[in-house]
Design a protein around this motif. Structure first.
Motif, PDB file in Angstrom:
ATOM      1  N   ASP A  51       0.850  -1.188   0.000  1.00 49.49           N
ATOM      2  CA  ASP A  51       0.000   0.000   0.000  1.00 49.49           C
ATOM      3  C   ASP A  51       0.881   1.231   0.000  1.00 49.49           C
ATOM      4  OD1 ASP A  51      -2.709  -1.115   0.195  1.00 49.49           O
ATOM      5  OD2 ASP A  51      -1.991  -1.926   2.093  1.00 49.49           O
ATOM      6  N   TYR A  72       1.231   5.193   0.769  1.00 47.82           N
ATOM      7  CA  TYR A  72       0.691   6.245   1.643  1.00 47.82           C
ATOM      8  C   TYR A  72       1.294   7.578   1.239  1.00 47.82           C
ATOM      9  CZ  TYR A  72      -0.916   2.583   4.818  1.00 47.82           C
ATOM     10  OH  TYR A  72      -1.562   1.493   5.368  1.00 47.82           O
ATOM     11  N   GLY A  75       0.830  10.114   5.225  1.00 51.17           N
ATOM     12  CA  GLY A  75       0.212   9.245   6.225  1.00 51.17           C
ATOM     13  C   GLY A  75      -1.132   8.645   5.849  1.00 51.17           C
ATOM     14  N   GLN A  76      -1.669   8.961   4.681  1.00 48.09           N
ATOM     15  CA  GLN A  76      -2.980   8.454   4.261  1.00 48.09           C
ATOM     16  C   GLN A  76      -2.821   7.429   3.132  1.00 48.09           C
ATOM     17  OE1 GLN A  76      -5.823   9.410   5.906  1.00 48.09           O
ATOM     18  NE2 GLN A  76      -4.331  10.463   7.196  1.00 48.09           N
ATOM     19  N   PRO A  77      -3.497   6.266   3.232  1.00 46.64           N
ATOM     20  CA  PRO A  77      -3.397   5.285   2.149  1.00 46.64           C
ATOM     21  C   PRO A  77      -4.066   5.810   0.881  1.00 46.64           C
ATOM     22  CG  PRO A  77      -5.053   4.600   3.750  1.00 46.64           C
ATOM     23  CD  PRO A  77      -4.406   5.840   4.298  1.00 46.64           C
ATOM     24  N   TYR A 105       5.979  10.158   1.501  1.00 41.45           N
ATOM     25  CA  TYR A 105       5.332   8.934   1.057  1.00 41.45           C
ATOM     26  C   TYR A 105       5.907   7.758   1.848  1.00 41.45           C
ATOM     27  CZ  TYR A 105       9.562   7.517  -1.266  1.00 41.45           C
ATOM     28  OH  TYR A 105      10.854   7.154  -1.492  1.00 41.45           O
ATOM     29  N   ARG A 106       5.188   6.658   1.805  1.00 40.70           N
ATOM     30  CA  ARG A 106       5.623   5.429   2.464  1.00 40.70           C
ATOM     31  C   ARG A 106       5.004   4.255   1.711  1.00 40.70           C
ATOM     32  NH1 ARG A 106       2.886   5.818   7.320  1.00 40.70           N
ATOM     33  NH2 ARG A 106       1.556   4.049   6.939  1.00 40.70           N
ATOM     34  N   THR A 155       7.294  -1.456   6.814  1.00 38.23           N
ATOM     35  CA  THR A 155       7.549  -0.352   5.890  1.00 38.23           C
ATOM     36  C   THR A 155       8.702  -0.770   4.991  1.00 38.23           C
ATOM     37  OG1 THR A 155       6.711   1.318   7.405  1.00 38.23           O
ATOM     38  CG2 THR A 155       8.239   2.075   5.705  1.00 38.23           C
ATOM     39  N   GLN A 193      10.402   4.560   2.340  1.00 37.71           N
ATOM     40  CA  GLN A 193       9.712   5.826   2.586  1.00 37.71           C
ATOM     41  C   GLN A 193      10.638   6.975   2.250  1.00 37.71           C
ATOM     42  OE1 GLN A 193       8.612   6.063   6.700  1.00 37.71           O
ATOM     43  NE2 GLN A 193      10.641   5.539   7.426  1.00 37.71           N
TER      44      GLN A 193
END
Length: 175
Positions: free
Chosen positions: A86, A88, A91-93, A139-140, A161, A164
């Protein structure tokens, strides 16, 4: 429990212990050291390659391209598969990505590429607008994957993770 069951259990335990010792003695020296080390991931590029604006009842989308260098720190080859990741932004997917299976030589690396079509909502559009204007956005990439280790099994790593950083590219919008 009768005595014959107990003796049978003891004999089986001794046989399994002996078999385990024999297999350990036969294992290559490079595999008998520390446990399998988790491969490392380094982002080579994240790129916003296009934006389709909403029209005729269809939501807008953003096209992303991601390139990740995967490094095998082990002294034996690995085959990584079943990537479930996923992406991100701040911090939001925002997107689910599938990376292709990859064979990594001992102490070697390979470049993995993925493309994603991200549905636009207000939060995603806000972050992608920053990128399109040449501004940085954190991003991550989180995920899990399976390593095929042959006779050693197929352990699954993660969730973790993978990579990032700060996503910034040259502006593609003049405003």
């Amino acid at each position: 429990m009768n005595r014959s069951s107990f003796v049978g259990f003891g004999q089986r335990a001794a046989l399994l212990a002996g078999l385990g010792a024999a297999l350990t003695a036969c294992a290559p020296a490079q595999l008998s050291g520390p446990a399998v080390q988790v491969p490392t991931f380094e982002t080579r590029s994240v790129r916003l390659s296009g934006i389709t604006l909403p029209q005729g009842g269809q939501s807008g989308t953003a096209q992303l391209q991601l390139a990740v260098q995967v490094q095998n720190p082990n002294a034996f080859p690995l085959r990584l598969r079943s990537f479930d990741t996923d992406l991100y932004l701040t911090g939001q997917p925002v997107a689910h990505l599938t990376l292709p299976d990859v064979a990594l030589p001992a102490h070697g690396s390979a470049l993995q590429s993925a493309q994603a079509s991200v549905p636009l909502n207000l939060n995603v559009a806000s972050e992608l607008l920053k990128v399109a204007r040449g501004q940085g956005v954190p991003y991550r990439l989180d995920g899990t994957f399976t390593a095929d280790l042959g006779v050693l099994g197929t352990p699954t790593f993660g969730p973790l993770t993978l990579t990032q950083g700060q996503w910034q590219q040259p502006a593609i919008l003049p405003f």
